[in-house]
Design a protein around this motif. Structure first.
Motif, PDB file in Angstrom:
ATOM      1  N   ASN A 102      -8.099   2.950  -5.033  1.00 15.72           N
ATOM      2  CA  ASN A 102      -7.554   1.622  -5.315  1.00 15.72           C
ATOM      3  C   ASN A 102      -7.140   1.509  -6.783  1.00 15.72           C
ATOM      4  OD1 ASN A 102     -10.367   1.068  -3.525  1.00 15.72           O
ATOM      5  ND2 ASN A 102      -8.449   0.417  -2.598  1.00 15.72           N
TER       6      ASN A 102
ATOM      7  N   HIS B  96      -6.314  -5.656  -2.695  1.00 17.03           N
ATOM      8  CA  HIS B  96      -6.026  -4.230  -2.948  1.00 17.03           C
ATOM      9  C   HIS B  96      -6.995  -3.267  -2.256  1.00 17.03           C
ATOM     10  CE1 HIS B  96      -2.797  -4.760  -5.977  1.00 17.03           C
ATOM     11  NE2 HIS B  96      -3.359  -5.954  -6.061  1.00 17.03           N
TER      12      HIS B  96
ATOM     13  N   CYS C  65       0.877  -1.178   0.000  1.00 14.68           N
ATOM     14  CA  CYS C  65       0.000   0.000   0.000  1.00 14.68           C
ATOM     15  C   CYS C  65       0.920   1.236   0.000  1.00 14.68           C
ATOM     16  CB  CYS C  65      -0.857   0.052   1.260  1.00 14.68           C
ATOM     17  SG  CYS C  65      -1.845  -1.423   1.540  1.00 14.68           S
TER      18      CYS C  65
ATOM     19  N   HIS D 216       3.839  -3.216  -7.224  1.00 15.61           N
ATOM     20  CA  HIS D 216       3.363  -3.611  -5.889  1.00 15.61           C
ATOM     21  C   HIS D 216       3.846  -5.003  -5.456  1.00 15.61           C
ATOM     22  CE1 HIS D 216      -0.270  -0.642  -5.643  1.00 15.61           C
ATOM     23  NE2 HIS D 216       0.614  -0.177  -6.493  1.00 15.61           N
TER      24      HIS D 216
ATOM     25  N   LEU E  24      -2.943  -2.204   7.123  1.00 22.91           N
ATOM     26  CA  LEU E  24      -2.567  -0.818   6.809  1.00 22.91           C
ATOM     27  C   LEU E  24      -2.778   0.095   8.015  1.00 22.91           C
ATOM     28  CD1 LEU E  24      -1.593   1.331   4.873  1.00 22.91           C
ATOM     29  CD2 LEU E  24      -3.916   1.474   3.941  1.00 22.91           C
TER      30      LEU E  24
ATOM     31  N   ASP F 156      -4.386   1.949  -2.391  1.00 22.96           N
ATOM     32  CA  ASP F 156      -4.552   0.520  -2.107  1.00 22.96           C
ATOM     33  C   ASP F 156      -4.489   0.264  -0.597  1.00 22.96           C
ATOM     34  OD1 ASP F 156      -5.159  -0.217  -4.647  1.00 22.96           O
ATOM     35  OD2 ASP F 156      -3.296  -1.300  -5.045  1.00 22.96           O
ATOM     36  N   THR F 157      -5.274  -0.737  -0.184  1.00 19.00           N
ATOM     37  CA  THR F 157      -5.394  -0.977   1.256  1.00 19.00           C
ATOM     38  C   THR F 157      -5.125  -2.434   1.653  1.00 19.00           C
ATOM     39  OG1 THR F 157      -7.807  -1.316   1.110  1.00 19.00           O
ATOM     40  CG2 THR F 157      -7.039   0.938   1.546  1.00 19.00           C
ATOM     41  N   SER F 158      -4.645  -3.259   0.714  1.00 20.12           N
ATOM     42  CA  SER F 158      -4.332  -4.665   0.994  1.00 20.12           C
ATOM     43  C   SER F 158      -5.570  -5.440   1.452  1.00 20.12           C
ATOM     44  CB  SER F 158      -3.172  -4.787   1.982  1.00 20.12           C
ATOM     45  OG  SER F 158      -2.692  -6.120   2.010  1.00 20.12           O
TER      46      SER F 158
END
Ligand SMILES: [Zn+2]
Length: 264
Positions: free
Chosen positions: A99, A106, A34, A241, A80, A47-49
């Motif tokens: 995202n 993601h 992220c 990423h 995150l 992006d936040t995983s």
């Protein structure tokens, strides 16, 4: 302005998804990255995983994909939110969550920024909505945004300038998914970074202009790989990423660049 990276867990991904050639039954462990941009107009998360349920019940949350082609390796101290805390960034100050696309690795933490606006590309959102809950396509309904959270759908063909100053520009890199995008961050000095999302999976794909193995539209994915390679040729640093070599030597949270030009 500052640009941070945050490694938020890992995933064992089937090499065929990464490189093409069909499912091989062999996994490669890749990081789930992220990024955070501090801009005068506000903090932006890119992006936040993965959703925290993936730490404890991956099959319950992701379905069988979690034991076959995308096997998570994710702990609660790697989310995150935990990474922002490590970096001393107050998560309640995040203004926008954006995202690259809505695959489950993601956007899983989107809803954990309830005060932030989730900015989604309409073409990606409509596609994801149609396939969520199938358990087969890597889209999970609860990932996209939370109850009461503001979802803003944006439409553009080529680029979208978030603050109108050229600093944060969404660049269309469709092909991996129909609404895939990359984020170009340009500092006042001209130093430029581009976060690829899954438009590229490996450094080799960037070097050889090859699209990722998993594509929705291979021709578009090829054009997007070319676009990213062209940006690199023009001087941008391309941040892929899921490329382990870019991230394994950095701390889990790293200040990549800041105003004034010193890399941390
Ligand atoms: Zn993806």
């Amino acid at each position: 302005m500052k640009l941070f990276s945050a490694c938020c867990g890992h995933i064992g991904v089937d090499i065929g998804l990464l490189e093409g050639g069909g499912i091989r039954g062999e996994l490669r462990r890749v990081p789930s990255m992220c990024f955070v941009v501090e801009h005068p107009e506000g903090l932006v998360v890119w992006d936040t995983s993965m959703h925290p349920c993936v730490c404890t019940d991956p099959v319950g949350y992701w379905g069988n994909l979690a034991t076959t082609v995308t096997v998570p390796d994710y702990a609660e101290n790697e989310t995150l939110i935990a990474r922002l805390d490590e970096a001393g960034i107050d998560a309640s100050r995040i203004r926008f969550v954006i995202n690259s696309h809505l695959h489950n690795d993601h956007c899983g933490m989107n809803r954990f920024f309830p005060q932030a606006t989730v900015l989604a590309r309409r073409s990606e959102y409509e596609h994801a909505k149609g396939l969520m809950d199938t358990g087969k396509h890597g889209y999970v309904r609860d990932d996209f945004f939370g109850d009461g959270q503001t979802l803003e759908l944006i439409e553009y063909d080529d680029t979208f300038d978030l603050f109108g100053d050229g600093a944060l520009v969404l660049v269309s890199t469709v092909g991996h998914t129909p609404g895939h995008q990359s984020l170009q961050v340009t500092f006042p000095s001209g130093r430029r970074f581009v976060m690829t999302g899954d438009a590229l999976y490996t450094a080799r794909q960037l070097a050889t202009r090859q699209p990722p193995g998993l594509t929705f539209d291979r021709k578009e994915a090829q054009a997007s790989a070319d676009r990213l390679a062209d940006l690199e040729d023009a001087g941008a640093t391309i941040l892929i990423h899921h490329e382990p070599s870019l991230w394994e030597t950095r701390p889990a949270v790293a200040l990549l660049w800041q105003e004034g030009g010193e890399a941390a």
